[in-house]
Design an enzyme around this catalytic site. Structure first.
Site, mmCIF file in Angstrom:
data_model
loop_
_atom_site.group_PDB
_atom_site.id
_atom_site.type_symbol
_atom_site.label_atom_id
_atom_site.label_comp_id
_atom_site.label_asym_id
_atom_site.label_seq_id
_atom_site.Cartn_x
_atom_site.Cartn_y
_atom_site.Cartn_z
ATOM 1 N N ARG A 72 38.928 40.560 33.377
ATOM 2 C CA ARG A 72 38.844 41.878 32.744
ATOM 3 C C ARG A 72 38.840 43.039 33.735
ATOM 4 O O ARG A 72 39.583 44.006 33.563
ATOM 5 C CB ARG A 72 37.560 42.001 31.904
ATOM 6 N N THR A 73 37.989 42.953 34.740
ATOM 7 C CA THR A 73 37.802 44.120 35.608
ATOM 8 C C THR A 73 39.096 44.410 36.372
ATOM 9 O O THR A 73 39.567 45.553 36.414
ATOM 10 C CB THR A 73 36.624 43.880 36.587
ATOM 11 N N LYS A 102 40.752 34.965 58.147
ATOM 12 C CA LYS A 102 40.651 34.849 59.619
ATOM 13 C C LYS A 102 39.361 35.472 60.134
ATOM 14 O O LYS A 102 39.172 35.627 61.336
ATOM 15 C CB LYS A 102 41.857 35.551 60.268
ATOM 16 N N ARG A 124 35.741 44.150 44.409
ATOM 17 C CA ARG A 124 34.751 43.160 43.971
ATOM 18 C C ARG A 124 34.449 42.267 45.168
ATOM 19 O O ARG A 124 35.376 41.762 45.817
ATOM 20 C CB ARG A 124 35.283 42.320 42.818
ATOM 21 N N HIS A 157 27.179 46.013 38.902
ATOM 22 C CA HIS A 157 28.529 46.109 38.357
ATOM 23 C C HIS A 157 28.544 47.404 37.540
ATOM 24 O O HIS A 157 28.550 47.382 36.317
ATOM 25 C CB HIS A 157 28.791 44.884 37.478
HETATM 26 N N1 CP Z 1 32.921 41.350 32.751
HETATM 27 C C1 CP Z 1 33.600 41.064 33.878
HETATM 28 O O1 CP Z 1 33.295 41.569 34.972
HETATM 29 O O2 CP Z 1 34.643 40.218 33.684
HETATM 30 P P1 CP Z 1 35.600 39.671 34.838
HETATM 31 O O3 CP Z 1 34.751 38.851 35.771
HETATM 32 O O4 CP Z 1 36.645 38.867 34.131
HETATM 33 O O5 CP Z 1 36.174 40.861 35.555
#
Ligand code: CP
Length: 344
Positions: A72-73, A102, A124, A157
């Protein structure tokens, strides 16, 4: 913080109510922009909005740098950036295909991106605090490069929390017109509260949005997956009520918003979890549904885990199930956020 322009988005605590209300109004407008882009009939205002955003965003470059998997993100940020007319640099999974293999540090990686004229880096990472490290590297470059934390290990998040709060605002008591500032929200966080970053960010964000007497948390988890003390201390300090349970059935009748979560198997680090206990007591079961308020809503950041079954598929057709719309809201909120960060 008066405006999001040029800011990095690192943690949920950085937002205030005014900024959030402004962002959510922008997200409402983005629904019109998406409808227009999909060929739907929209107002003159939405068409004009779309044209002026695309003109402003045409020279903006957004990088997606993901060291952990995502559905999703990653995809909603990708589509959001494309819908806005920005140029997107989508790095293949960074743990496998970047020079992280590396041993390259995040600091060096960010320094490179800053040199390439990237305006925003959506990242991320698998370690708490890496987004802040990246922000320090971006600041050291002397350029205005916004780091957007798309999840940092067990940390936070924040953009998930933004779309979660937007979803609560839109669907609370299944009444689109409700002003939730005026409402008392009883929210249950259920499942893995020790390792989930989404519950941490949402707890902080709800506190920034609601007055303390308009909010009450019910934490439901087995003892090994309890909410951490830093969040509980924060709630104490803010004067927000919370209580802890092991069984969802014990509180279900009081709850307006259920925020279900998956057990973060990838972050358990030797902790033994009794999955049968969770399946029977921290999941949406027939017994829970029978006692649930008619106007409650059920959310989940997703992915859910079919093996564990915190929300079984048979619940998807229940009008209280909002998790698919919640994920869709991620597109509107992330479009709004990118616009605010890059154009103001
Ligand atoms: N909710 C969420 O962060 O989903 P993903 O890990 O699929 O990005």
């Amino acid at each position: 913080m008066k405006s999001l322009k040029g800011q990095s988005i690192l943690e949920a605590q950085q937002f205030g109510r005014e900024i959030l209300d402004d962002l959510f109004l922008e997200a409402d407008k983005m629904q019109g922009v998406c409808k227009f882009l999909d060929g739907g009939e929209v107002s003159e205002e939405a068409m004009h909005e779309c044209g002026s955003i695309k003109a402003g965003m045409a020279e903006k470059k957004i990088a997606l740098l993901f060291y952990e998997p995502s559905t999703r993100t990653w995809s909603s940020f990708y589509v959001a950036a494309e819908n806005l007319g920005a140029r997107v640099m989508a790095i293949p999974p960074a743990r496998q295909f970047s020079s992280a293999v590396k041993g390259e540090t995040v600091k060096d990686t960010i320094a490179m991106f800053c040199g390439y004229g990237i305006d925003a880096i959506v990242m991320r990472t698998d370690k708490e605090g890496m987004a802040k490290e990246a922000d320090e590297a971006a600041c050291a470059s002397g350029r205005t490069v916004s780091i957007i934390n798309a999840g940092d290990g067990k940390g936070q998040h924040p953009t998930q929390a933004l779309l979660d709060l937007y979803t609560v605002k839109r669907f609370f008591k299944n009444d689109l017109k409700k002003d939730i500032h005026e409402e008392k929200i009883n929210i249950a966080f259920v499942g893995d509260l020790a390792n989930g970053r989404t519950v941490r960010s949402l707890a902080y964000l709800l506190n920034k949005y609601q007055d303390p007497e308009k909010l009450e948390f019910f934490f439901v988890s087995p003892p090994v997956l309890k909410m951490k003390d830093d969040i509980k201390d924060y709630l104490d300090k803010k004067g927000v009520k919370f209580s802890e349970y092991e069984k969802l059935a014990d509180v279900v009748g009081k709850i307006d918003v259920f925020y279900m979560t998956r057990v973060q198997k990838e972050r358990l680090e030797g902790i033994q979890v009794d999955y049968d206990f969770i399946r029977n007591n921290c999941s949406i079961t027939k017994e829970v549904v029978e006692k649930m308020k008619k106007e409650a809503i059920v959310m989940h950041p997703l992915p859910r885990d079919p093996a564990f079954g915190e929300i079984p598929e048979w619940f998807d057709s229940d009008p209280r199930a909002k998790y698919i719309q919640q994920a869709e809201n991620g597109l509107y909120v992330r479009m709004a956020l990118l616009k605010k960060v890059l154009l103001g």
